[in-house]
Design a protein around this motif. Structure first.
Motif, PDB file in Angstrom:
ATOM      1  N   UNK A  19       0.818  -1.214   0.000  1.00 39.38           N
ATOM      2  CA  UNK A  19       0.000   0.000   0.000  1.00 39.38           C
ATOM      3  C   UNK A  19       0.851   1.263   0.000  1.00 39.38           C
ATOM      4  N   UNK A  20       2.093   1.145   0.492  1.00 36.52           N
ATOM      5  CA  UNK A  20       2.975   2.299   0.523  1.00 36.52           C
ATOM      6  C   UNK A  20       3.282   2.812  -0.881  1.00 36.52           C
ATOM      7  N   UNK A  21       3.171   1.917  -1.865  1.00 34.35           N
ATOM      8  CA  UNK A  21       3.499   2.286  -3.237  1.00 34.35           C
ATOM      9  C   UNK A  21       2.270   2.740  -4.029  1.00 34.35           C
ATOM     10  N   UNK A  22       1.165   2.928  -3.341  1.00 29.42           N
ATOM     11  CA  UNK A  22      -0.054   3.407  -3.994  1.00 29.42           C
ATOM     12  C   UNK A  22      -0.538   4.675  -3.289  1.00 29.42           C
ATOM     13  N   UNK A  23      -1.612   5.250  -3.832  1.00 25.31           N
ATOM     14  CA  UNK A  23      -2.230   6.420  -3.207  1.00 25.31           C
ATOM     15  C   UNK A  23      -3.351   6.020  -2.257  1.00 25.31           C
ATOM     16  N   UNK A  86      -5.286  -2.730  -6.130  1.00 26.74           N
ATOM     17  CA  UNK A  86      -4.831  -3.738  -7.093  1.00 26.74           C
ATOM     18  C   UNK A  86      -4.031  -3.127  -8.244  1.00 26.74           C
ATOM     19  N   UNK A  87      -3.771  -1.837  -8.161  1.00 24.28           N
ATOM     20  CA  UNK A  87      -3.142  -1.138  -9.283  1.00 24.28           C
ATOM     21  C   UNK A  87      -1.700  -1.583  -9.520  1.00 24.28           C
ATOM     22  N   UNK A  88      -0.978  -1.953  -8.461  1.00 22.14           N
ATOM     23  CA  UNK A  88       0.425  -2.347  -8.631  1.00 22.14           C
ATOM     24  C   UNK A  88       0.525  -3.594  -9.493  1.00 22.14           C
ATOM     25  N   UNK A  89      -0.262  -4.624  -9.122  1.00 22.64           N
ATOM     26  CA  UNK A  89      -0.208  -5.870  -9.877  1.00 22.64           C
ATOM     27  C   UNK A  89      -0.692  -5.687 -11.314  1.00 22.64           C
ATOM     28  N   UNK A  90      -1.738  -4.891 -11.490  1.00 24.28           N
ATOM     29  CA  UNK A  90      -2.275  -4.691 -12.836  1.00 24.28           C
ATOM     30  C   UNK A  90      -1.325  -3.867 -13.706  1.00 24.28           C
TER      31      UNK A  90
END
Length: 255
Positions: A19-23, A86-90
């Protein structure tokens, strides 16, 4: 048994680290901050019209703010967070790498869903914190409003948690959508259209048939009791959508 608990804890922690790598965390904190600040500004300028003499101003301050949150911004926050988690994986096409790990496909879905639920708990706690923070600021800036009365922290937190539980159906459905659609836009637009449609139909006599209305409906009785029929149905919906997610995840083929 101990090894299983440790392994489960580490998997959950790994999802939280992502989650640290997302907004997503920023959204979970910033949107409650925005709503609480907006209410603060309104009370700062119009509080004399909103507060009835001889009453505890915290009642109206908390209830009307959280009612607005439940009816519109809570569903929109969940929709946005679901797409972000789920944006990182996608975006990086990491599903093939994740499914190659010695973890069942159902477990992959479960721990990401668990992290998403944690994110919504963070949102509920953040809302309560900022409501209290700006309420206490009013004590010093506008002491004549009477915010030095009991601040109803427990009631505010319980109402936030009640709304979050009543939104379980939205949590389950939006997470399932974002898990299966690589596009950020598709699940976001679907959720937005349902939310807007629910708002338009808010005066419909059968509004209880629309799960996206449950957070708002759950606040119709601003008491300290957590359980009501909307929460029960929402939690059952979360179980059903989670079961569907486990099935979809178990059948997922990554090329």
């Amino acid at each position: 048994m101990i090894e299983r608990v440790i392994s489960s804890t580490l998997r959950f922690y790994a999802e939280l680290q992502k989650l640290k790598n997302t907004l997503a965390i920023l959204v979970a904190v910033a949107l409650p901050l925005f709503v609480a600040f907006l209410s603060f500004v309104i009370y700062l300028s119009e509080g004399h019209k909103l507060i009835n003499a001889g009453t505890n101003p915290w009642h109206g301050y908390i209830y009307h703010l959280q009612k607005f949150w439940a009816g519109l911004l809570l569903p929109l926050t969940i929709i946005l967070e679901a797409s972000l988690i789920n944006s990182i994986e996608h975006s990086n096409n990491m599903w093939k790498q994740i499914y190659s790990l010695p973890v069942s496909k159902c477990a992959v879905y479960f721990y990401k869903l668990l992290a998403f639920i944690f994110l919504n708990i963070l949102t509920a706690v953040s809302l309560t914190f900022f409501i209290q923070l700006f309420g206490f600021l009013l004590i010093f800036i506008r002491p004549e409003f009477g915010f030095d009365s009991p601040s109803l922290i427990k009631e505010s937190l319980l109402l936030s948690l009640k709304m979050m539980l009543a939104s379980s159906a939205i949590i389950g459905f939006q997470f399932l959508l974002s898990f299966n659609f690589r596009s950020f836009v598709i699940p976001t637009v679907i959720g937005f259209c349902i939310t807007v449609g629910t708002g338009i139909a808010s005066s419909w006599k059968h509004i209880e048939l629309l799960p996206y209305s449950y957070p708002s409906l759950s606040t119709n009785s601003p008491d300290a009791q957590i359980g009501n029929i909307y929460i029960i149905i929402a939690l059952l919906s979360l179980v059903l959508t989670s079961a569907a997610g486990f099935y979809v995840s178990s059948k997922k083929e990554i090329s």
